[in-house]
Write a protein that holds these residues in place. Sequence first.
Motif, PDB file in Angstrom:
ATOM      1  N   ASP A   8       0.830  -1.197   0.000  1.00  0.00           N
ATOM      2  CA  ASP A   8       0.000   0.000   0.000  1.00  0.00           C
ATOM      3  C   ASP A   8       0.877   1.265   0.000  1.00  0.00           C
ATOM      4  O   ASP A   8       0.638   2.198  -0.772  1.00  0.00           O
ATOM      5  CB  ASP A   8      -0.936  -0.009   1.208  1.00  0.00           C
ATOM      6  CG  ASP A   8      -1.854   1.201   1.227  1.00  0.00           C
ATOM      7  OD1 ASP A   8      -2.549   1.436   0.210  1.00  0.00           O
ATOM      8  OD2 ASP A   8      -1.857   1.917   2.252  1.00  0.00           O
ATOM      9  N   ALA A  64       2.559   1.594  -3.413  1.00  0.00           N
ATOM     10  CA  ALA A  64       1.588   1.986  -4.440  1.00  0.00           C
ATOM     11  C   ALA A  64       1.242   3.471  -4.301  1.00  0.00           C
ATOM     12  O   ALA A  64       1.176   4.192  -5.303  1.00  0.00           O
ATOM     13  CB  ALA A  64       0.334   1.126  -4.328  1.00  0.00           C
ATOM     14  N   ARG A  65       1.041   3.935  -3.063  1.00  0.00           N
ATOM     15  CA  ARG A  65       0.748   5.350  -2.849  1.00  0.00           C
ATOM     16  C   ARG A  65       1.912   6.236  -3.282  1.00  0.00           C
ATOM     17  O   ARG A  65       1.702   7.296  -3.875  1.00  0.00           O
ATOM     18  CB  ARG A  65       0.412   5.620  -1.377  1.00  0.00           C
ATOM     19  CG  ARG A  65      -1.060   5.388  -1.062  1.00  0.00           C
ATOM     20  CD  ARG A  65      -1.449   5.820   0.338  1.00  0.00           C
ATOM     21  NE  ARG A  65      -1.095   4.739   1.255  1.00  0.00           N
ATOM     22  CZ  ARG A  65      -0.300   4.867   2.321  1.00  0.00           C
ATOM     23  NH1 ARG A  65       0.194   6.021   2.642  1.00  0.00           N
ATOM     24  NH2 ARG A  65      -0.016   3.833   3.077  1.00  0.00           N
ATOM     25  N   SER A  99      -2.362   1.532  -8.126  1.00  0.00           N
ATOM     26  CA  SER A  99      -3.102   0.658  -7.219  1.00  0.00           C
ATOM     27  C   SER A  99      -2.211  -0.505  -6.790  1.00  0.00           C
ATOM     28  O   SER A  99      -1.234  -0.841  -7.479  1.00  0.00           O
ATOM     29  CB  SER A  99      -4.350   0.106  -7.911  1.00  0.00           C
ATOM     30  OG  SER A  99      -3.960  -0.765  -8.957  1.00  0.00           O
ATOM     31  N   SER A 103      -2.996  -3.562  -6.870  1.00  0.00           N
ATOM     32  CA  SER A 103      -3.119  -4.631  -7.876  1.00  0.00           C
ATOM     33  C   SER A 103      -2.162  -4.413  -9.047  1.00  0.00           C
ATOM     34  O   SER A 103      -1.682  -5.373  -9.657  1.00  0.00           O
ATOM     35  CB  SER A 103      -4.559  -4.763  -8.359  1.00  0.00           C
ATOM     36  OG  SER A 103      -4.983  -3.564  -8.956  1.00  0.00           O
TER      37      SER A 103
END
Length: 197
Positions: free
Chosen positions: A35, A38-39, A44, A46
């Motif tokens: 997470d 990705a941020r 995302s 995924s």
Amino acid sequence: MARVNQEYRTGAKERIITAAIEVAIEKGWEAMTLDAIARKIGVSISALYGYFRNRDELEDAVVDRVIQIHDDEFVATLSRDGDIHRIIQNYADLIFIHQARYVNIYSLLPIRFLNDPMMHGKVADSMTIELDLISNCLERAKSRGELKKYLDVNESAQLISSLTAGIMLKLIFDGQINERIERKRWITGVERILLIR
């Protein structure tokens, strides 16, 4: 078209690894979640799975990259010619400024080292590269007359490598050290090993 797609994938994978390293440096290894990564790069979670099967694969890529950075920086520092005192100063800068930023990642290596034979090999290879670089650097300084003729460069390289490993362990396990004091101690130790102090 396939070549462009492959170049894009390679570039994207590099950005993910770089982001993961930055998260680990800034917030610690445990904060390096999918997470958070990705941020950091604006995708995302995924999307990350299109490049890495799982977090373990990404962690392996991060550790591999940090080992490569480590090796590249040591090659750049210890391959230069120059006064032995300047080389020692540059080596100290490498340890206490450049390498210290990876302490959150280095702290993971003992666990991976024990549990993963591939990681064991990678770390051992990196240590061999560093030891060879130190020996070659000392041999060049000795040939320039900067070190005593009777100095055993291989033994000295082993001692410097051990001293450096000890300092790195102290950085890993005691994040509250005074880097200026430890840097001075390391330089004094190296100079004593080389019989120039």
